[in-house]
Design a protein around this motif. Structure first.
Motif, mmCIF file in Angstrom:
data_model
loop_
_atom_site.group_PDB
_atom_site.id
_atom_site.type_symbol
_atom_site.label_atom_id
_atom_site.label_comp_id
_atom_site.label_asym_id
_atom_site.label_seq_id
_atom_site.Cartn_x
_atom_site.Cartn_y
_atom_site.Cartn_z
ATOM 1 N N ILE A 303 0.785 -1.315 -0.055
ATOM 2 C CA ILE A 303 -0.176 -0.025 0.097
ATOM 3 C C ILE A 303 0.992 1.150 -0.031
ATOM 4 C CG2 ILE A 303 -0.291 0.494 2.290
ATOM 5 C CD1 ILE A 303 -3.192 0.110 -0.073
ATOM 6 N N VAL A 304 1.995 1.307 0.675
ATOM 7 C CA VAL A 304 2.812 2.484 0.802
ATOM 8 C C VAL A 304 3.570 2.676 -0.550
ATOM 9 C CG1 VAL A 304 2.964 2.606 3.531
ATOM 10 C CG2 VAL A 304 4.597 1.277 1.936
ATOM 11 N N LEU A 305 3.684 1.446 -1.366
ATOM 12 C CA LEU A 305 4.340 1.451 -2.700
ATOM 13 C C LEU A 305 3.411 2.194 -3.519
ATOM 14 C CD1 LEU A 305 6.404 -1.685 -2.678
ATOM 15 C CD2 LEU A 305 7.207 0.777 -2.147
ATOM 16 N N LYS A 306 2.396 2.594 -3.181
ATOM 17 C CA LYS A 306 1.465 3.314 -4.129
ATOM 18 C C LYS A 306 0.997 2.615 -5.499
ATOM 19 C CE LYS A 306 3.339 7.934 -2.438
ATOM 20 N NZ LYS A 306 3.692 9.162 -2.878
ATOM 21 N N SER A 328 -7.492 0.798 5.262
ATOM 22 C CA SER A 328 -8.357 1.998 4.933
ATOM 23 C C SER A 328 -7.706 3.331 5.730
ATOM 24 C CB SER A 328 -9.545 1.812 5.241
ATOM 25 O OG SER A 328 -10.156 0.861 4.246
ATOM 26 N N LYS A 329 -7.419 2.840 7.013
ATOM 27 C CA LYS A 329 -6.770 3.904 8.054
ATOM 28 C C LYS A 329 -5.720 4.416 7.346
ATOM 29 C CE LYS A 329 -9.022 2.543 12.398
ATOM 30 N NZ LYS A 329 -8.768 1.960 13.611
ATOM 31 N N THR A 330 -4.671 3.617 6.914
ATOM 32 C CA THR A 330 -3.330 3.975 6.421
ATOM 33 C C THR A 330 -3.552 4.712 5.246
ATOM 34 O OG1 THR A 330 -2.371 1.957 7.145
ATOM 35 C CG2 THR A 330 -1.095 3.020 5.558
ATOM 36 N N ASN A 335 -2.769 9.806 3.076
ATOM 37 C CA ASN A 335 -3.307 10.685 2.008
ATOM 38 C C ASN A 335 -2.843 9.803 0.593
ATOM 39 O OD1 ASN A 335 -4.997 12.516 0.859
ATOM 40 N ND2 ASN A 335 -3.099 14.053 0.466
ATOM 41 N N LEU A 336 -3.197 8.511 0.706
ATOM 42 C CA LEU A 336 -2.449 7.928 -0.658
ATOM 43 C C LEU A 336 -3.748 7.829 -1.659
ATOM 44 C CD1 LEU A 336 -0.967 4.899 1.241
ATOM 45 C CD2 LEU A 336 0.369 6.669 0.280
#
Length: 645
Positions: A303-306, A328-330, A335-336
């Motif tokens: 998820i953080v790798l967009k 969903s919270k992440t 702000n992804l």
């Protein structure tokens, strides 16, 4: 003593404004008394007070109380008074002394240094000393405060001591630090001992816990420190890493029990950002088994790798709900711009898999869905084969039909020369992907094989911790059993990077470091949780280690390679193995037979077929499927194996 206790109880039970007023009254009386004693000592017992002395005392009192209020003397909570409050007291008393000297000079036209010294000393003793005595008295009354030692006298250690001193749970009594230059010194009134002096420190102080205040220490350094502490009857806890403290995720005073990763001493390797992003960034990614231990961690890192879209495919309703809610919270917090899709489904449902991958135009699949608990699969052979073998087959065929670019299978070290159905089923899953990769070139299939991960479902560490807390015994299957271990985040990170390196049909093996002897691991965990091992040599110990015997399908040690044909890759922790595989025609015949045996519940024939395939399967016991045994009570014989012609 009874009167003192009653006065203290009255003071403590009073409202906050009353406490401040009583403290103010005490300071007024103390200021007047100290001025009287100072004048008396400076002028002699026969001295008679004049109107000028009364004026000096009045003005000194008024200005001193005003300064005390301004400096916050009456905002500090007496039982938690700390170094800063004491320094403020020192400033206030010094200013009061200056005012006393000024008015003596202004009204009497003379003053005396001796008079000022007397007054200053009396105030230090009566105002400063009384507050410290009250704090000490409160600590002596509070039996719930636990004395602790803090390992690390650096900035983090000093902050931890300060934070704990203002709480009502722990009371730091000494530091431990490897730095010889500060050995024997005191920091904020707390002595610093070297670890070699721990016996002496424990003899002087009643301490049963030590907190590691080493947020920046490497894994090797932490492990070496734990080895020094292990021989002592101390429960060891640690604070969070520096990144979590700086970002505000945790407070420095929040301590936790030692984790197994602290005992392994395994240093992390910086990831290759290009490999991390190549199969994920701006792509549509699906993770099967997204709610499991590895699947969920893969999702957290993906998820953080967009990615453009992340599809969570999961059989368990609650697991799917939990991971979707977390991610969903992440997305909101960071702000992804990522679309999150939660799909409920089984990997045995090939139609739903195909439609899912086609509908969302999936580009990368991480296949983590599997039954992996060895004894459970051993007792439920058909379901283990259906999920691990045919679930992988259906997911792989769906990927081919949907035009998926990359498909990465999460495999296991138990697939190497397996002695259990779970390992054999994962080895067959590897063979399925290798055969498909040879037949089709539209999708690149890659397998990543690694050992046990810390904190996964079924991991021994939470079980050991629970057993120790309940008083034991700690159960270990065999005194000589060893296992490889890796943290879940590291495993997921390496899986993503290995998947990006695949050229098709690759079997990647993760460097798991040194194997760990489980019995020794249990002993270390017992020691570091403040208990002792009970044995024939130490019959008065707290926790006994009991050996239950190897479970069905369990090996003493796991391997990562079938053979010695292994090559390095561009990543130091990832190796590439070249291993035997089947053509798709041979694989399909075997799968058809396996499907038929599963449909007819012929567990003995399933075991025979797994043995005949190039899996290296070598069971050490008779078939122990619970349903099959119930239906065929005479089938307790050892299966006679035939070699594949």
């Amino acid at each position: 003593m009874g009167m003192l206790s009653q006065l203290v109880s009255y003071f403590l039970e009073s409202p906050r404004p009353v406490k401040r007023f009583l403290t103010l009254c005490y300071d007024v009386a103390t200021l007047l008394t100290c001025m009287g004693f100072a004048i008396w000592l400076d002028n002699g017992a026969a001295y008679v007070w004049t109107k000028s002395d009364i004026l000096v005392s009045f003005f000194t009192l008024v200005f001193s109380i005003a300064i005390f209020v301004r400096l916050g003397f009456y905002r500090a909570i007496l039982r938690y008074i700390g170094v800063r409050a004491i320094s403020v007291l020192f400033v206030g008393i010094t200013l009061s002394t200056s005012i006393f000297s000024f008015f003596n000079l202004f009204i009497h036209n003379s003053t005396s240094l001796v008079l000022a010294v007397y007054y200053w000393c009396f105030l230090i003793i009566s105002i400063g000393g009384s507050r410290l005595l009250f704090k000490s008295y409160m600590h002596s009354l509070d039996q719930t405060i636990t004395p602790v030692a803090v390992f690390g006298a650096g900035a983090a250690g000093r902050q931890l001591v300060s934070a704990l001193s203002h709480g009502n749970i722990y009371r730091p009594v000494f530091y431990l630090d490897d730095d010889y230059s500060i050995k024997g010194s005191e920091i904020n009134g707390i002595k610093v001992y070297h670890p070699t002096e721990l016996n002496e420190a424990l003899a002087k102080h009643s301490v049963a816990q030590v907190f590691l205040a080493l947020p920046s220490a490497t894994a090797t350094q932490r492990n070496n420190i734990l080895k020094k502490l292990e021989p002592f009857p101390l429960k060891v806890k640690t604070i969070a890493g520096m990144e979590d403290i700086v970002t505000g995720k945790v407070k420095i005073e929040e301590v936790r029990d030692i984790d197994l990763e602290d005992l392994l001493g395994r240093e992390s390797v910086a990831p290759n950002e290009e490999l991390l992003e190549s199969c994920i960034s701006s792509k549509v990614v699906m993770v099967t088994g997204a709610g499991g231990s590895i699947g969920a961690e893969l999702c957290r890192q993906i998820i953080v790798l967009k990615p453009k879209t992340l599809i969570l495919y999961e059989l368990s309703e609650y697991a799917l709900y939990a991971i979707e809610r977390e991610l969903s919270k992440t997305i909101k917090r960071m702000n992804l711009n990522v679309e999150l899709v939660a799909l409920l489904g089984s990997v045995q449902h090939k139609g739903r898999l195909t439609k899912s991958m086609k509908a969302f135009k999936v580009q990368t699949v991480y296949h983590a869905a599997a039954y992996k608990h060895v004894p459970i699969v051993e007792h439920n052979i058909v379901e283990g084969i259906r999920n691990n073998v045919f679930g992988t087959l259906h997911a792989a065929k769906a990927a081919i039909q949907a035009g998926v670019q990359r498909f990465v299978l999460i495999s296991t070290d138990k697939a190497v020369r397996p002695t259990n159905i779970m390992g054999a089923s994962k080895r067959v899953a590897e063979l399925v992907l290798q055969a498909l990769n040879n037949k089709y070139d539209s999708t690149l299939f890659t397998m990543v094989r690694f050992g046990n991960v810390l904190g996964s479902s079924g991991s021994v560490v939470p079980l050991f911790r629970e057993q120790i807390k309940s008083g034991g015994p700690v159960t270990v299957t065999h005194p000589d059993i060893i296992r490889y271990f890796m943290t879940i985040p590291e495993a997921a990170q390496l899986v993503i990077q290995a998947g990006a390196m695949g050229k098709g049909g690759d079997v990647f093996v993760l460097d798991m470091g040194e194997p760990v002897k489980i019995a020794l691991l249990a002993e270390r965990l017992i020691h570091l949780l403040g208990r002792t091992v009970k044995s024939e040599k130490y019959p008065n110990g707290d926790i006994e280690i009991q050996y239950s015997g190897l479970r069905p399908g369990e090996k003493l040690f796991e391997e990562l390679l079938v053979g010695d044909n292994v090559e390095g890759t561009e990543h130091p922790r990832i190796m590439s193995a070249n291993e035997e595989h089947l053509s798709w025609d041979d694989m399909k015949k075997a799968l058809d037979a396996l499907d038929s045996f599963c449909e007819e519940m012929r567990c003995d024939d399933i075991v025979q077929l797994l043995h005949r395939m190039p899996t290296g399967y070598n069971p050490q016991h008779s078939v122990c499927d619970l349903l099959w045994q119930h239906e065929e009570p005479s089938n307790d014989k050892v299966v006679q194996f035939k070699t594949l012609s």
